[in-house]
Design a protein around this motif. Sequence first.
Motif, PDB file in Angstrom:
ATOM      1  N   LEU A 124     -28.957 -68.230  31.281  1.00 53.52           N
ATOM      2  CA  LEU A 124     -27.818 -67.390  31.459  1.00 53.52           C
ATOM      3  C   LEU A 124     -28.193 -66.252  32.425  1.00 53.52           C
ATOM      4  CD1 LEU A 124     -26.559 -66.976  27.668  1.00 53.52           C
ATOM      5  CD2 LEU A 124     -25.390 -68.290  29.504  1.00 53.52           C
ATOM      6  N   ARG A 125     -29.239 -65.837  32.418  1.00 57.00           N
ATOM      7  CA  ARG A 125     -29.984 -64.781  33.201  1.00 57.00           C
ATOM      8  C   ARG A 125     -29.886 -65.203  34.747  1.00 57.00           C
ATOM      9  NH1 ARG A 125     -35.405 -62.568  30.194  1.00 57.00           N
ATOM     10  NH2 ARG A 125     -34.041 -61.382  28.740  1.00 57.00           N
ATOM     11  N   GLU A 126     -30.219 -66.589  34.885  1.00 55.98           N
ATOM     12  CA  GLU A 126     -30.147 -67.348  36.258  1.00 55.98           C
ATOM     13  C   GLU A 126     -28.836 -67.246  36.764  1.00 55.98           C
ATOM     14  OE1 GLU A 126     -31.397 -68.905  39.965  1.00 55.98           O
ATOM     15  OE2 GLU A 126     -32.475 -67.897  38.356  1.00 55.98           O
ATOM     16  N   GLU A 127     -27.755 -67.896  36.038  1.00 54.27           N
ATOM     17  CA  GLU A 127     -26.356 -67.938  36.272  1.00 54.27           C
ATOM     18  C   GLU A 127     -25.942 -66.736  36.406  1.00 54.27           C
ATOM     19  OE1 GLU A 127     -22.259 -69.407  34.235  1.00 54.27           O
ATOM     20  OE2 GLU A 127     -24.096 -70.010  33.460  1.00 54.27           O
ATOM     21  N   ASN A 128     -26.299 -65.529  35.676  1.00 53.65           N
ATOM     22  CA  ASN A 128     -25.914 -64.373  36.050  1.00 53.65           C
ATOM     23  C   ASN A 128     -26.273 -63.650  37.449  1.00 53.65           C
ATOM     24  OD1 ASN A 128     -24.599 -61.296  35.683  1.00 53.65           O
ATOM     25  ND2 ASN A 128     -26.312 -60.849  34.282  1.00 53.65           N
ATOM     26  N   ARG A 129     -27.647 -64.097  37.738  1.00 56.77           N
ATOM     27  CA  ARG A 129     -28.118 -63.504  39.076  1.00 56.77           C
ATOM     28  C   ARG A 129     -27.211 -64.337  40.227  1.00 56.77           C
ATOM     29  NH1 ARG A 129     -31.166 -65.612  42.719  1.00 56.77           N
ATOM     30  NH2 ARG A 129     -31.364 -67.539  41.635  1.00 56.77           N
ATOM     31  N   LEU A 131     -24.121 -65.446  40.009  1.00 58.88           N
ATOM     32  CA  LEU A 131     -23.047 -64.799  40.209  1.00 58.88           C
ATOM     33  C   LEU A 131     -23.018 -63.424  40.833  1.00 58.88           C
ATOM     34  CD1 LEU A 131     -21.679 -65.625  36.852  1.00 58.88           C
ATOM     35  CD2 LEU A 131     -20.717 -66.508  38.703  1.00 58.88           C
ATOM     36  N   LYS A 132     -23.936 -62.710  40.483  1.00 58.00           N
ATOM     37  CA  LYS A 132     -24.020 -61.502  41.285  1.00 58.00           C
ATOM     38  C   LYS A 132     -24.400 -61.419  42.629  1.00 58.00           C
ATOM     39  CE  LYS A 132     -25.847 -58.751  37.228  1.00 58.00           C
ATOM     40  NZ  LYS A 132     -27.112 -58.002  37.058  1.00 58.00           N
TER      41      LYS A 132
END
Length: 138
Positions: A124-129, A131-132
């Motif tokens: 989730l953190r990687e996906e969030n990064r 997307l940012k």
Amino acid sequence: EVQKLNQQLEEKNGEIQQMINQPPYEKEREILRLQKTLAEREKAQATSDVLCRSLTDETHQLQRKLASTAEMCQHLAKCLEEKQRKEKGSSDDQIPTERSNQVFLQLLCLLDNETSLQALICNLREENRMLKQKVAHV
């Protein structure tokens, strides 16, 4: 060895003479280039320091999580042992190794769940990064 060092000294002296003989604008250009290089190195060092601090903090956090997970495993193992002792009257035919194997397998399941959660959080953190980054690009 002495001859080699003397040769290196002569080369350095030649470089110094060449710098002295350069016109002032070339000296200034060299000074600016060296200042730029120094600024880049200082920036890289500052970035490295921030990353090291971040990794240190994350390491401490992971150590605390590991310690709490180990404590939880010990607590669960004790609870399972107590439960099995209470059930001892109805299951006297089980040998102690089988009981310890059951406890171990149950603890492994708990640790697998913890690992799965950590992997999910990481994803989730990687996906969030990502997307940012896409938002910043847009």
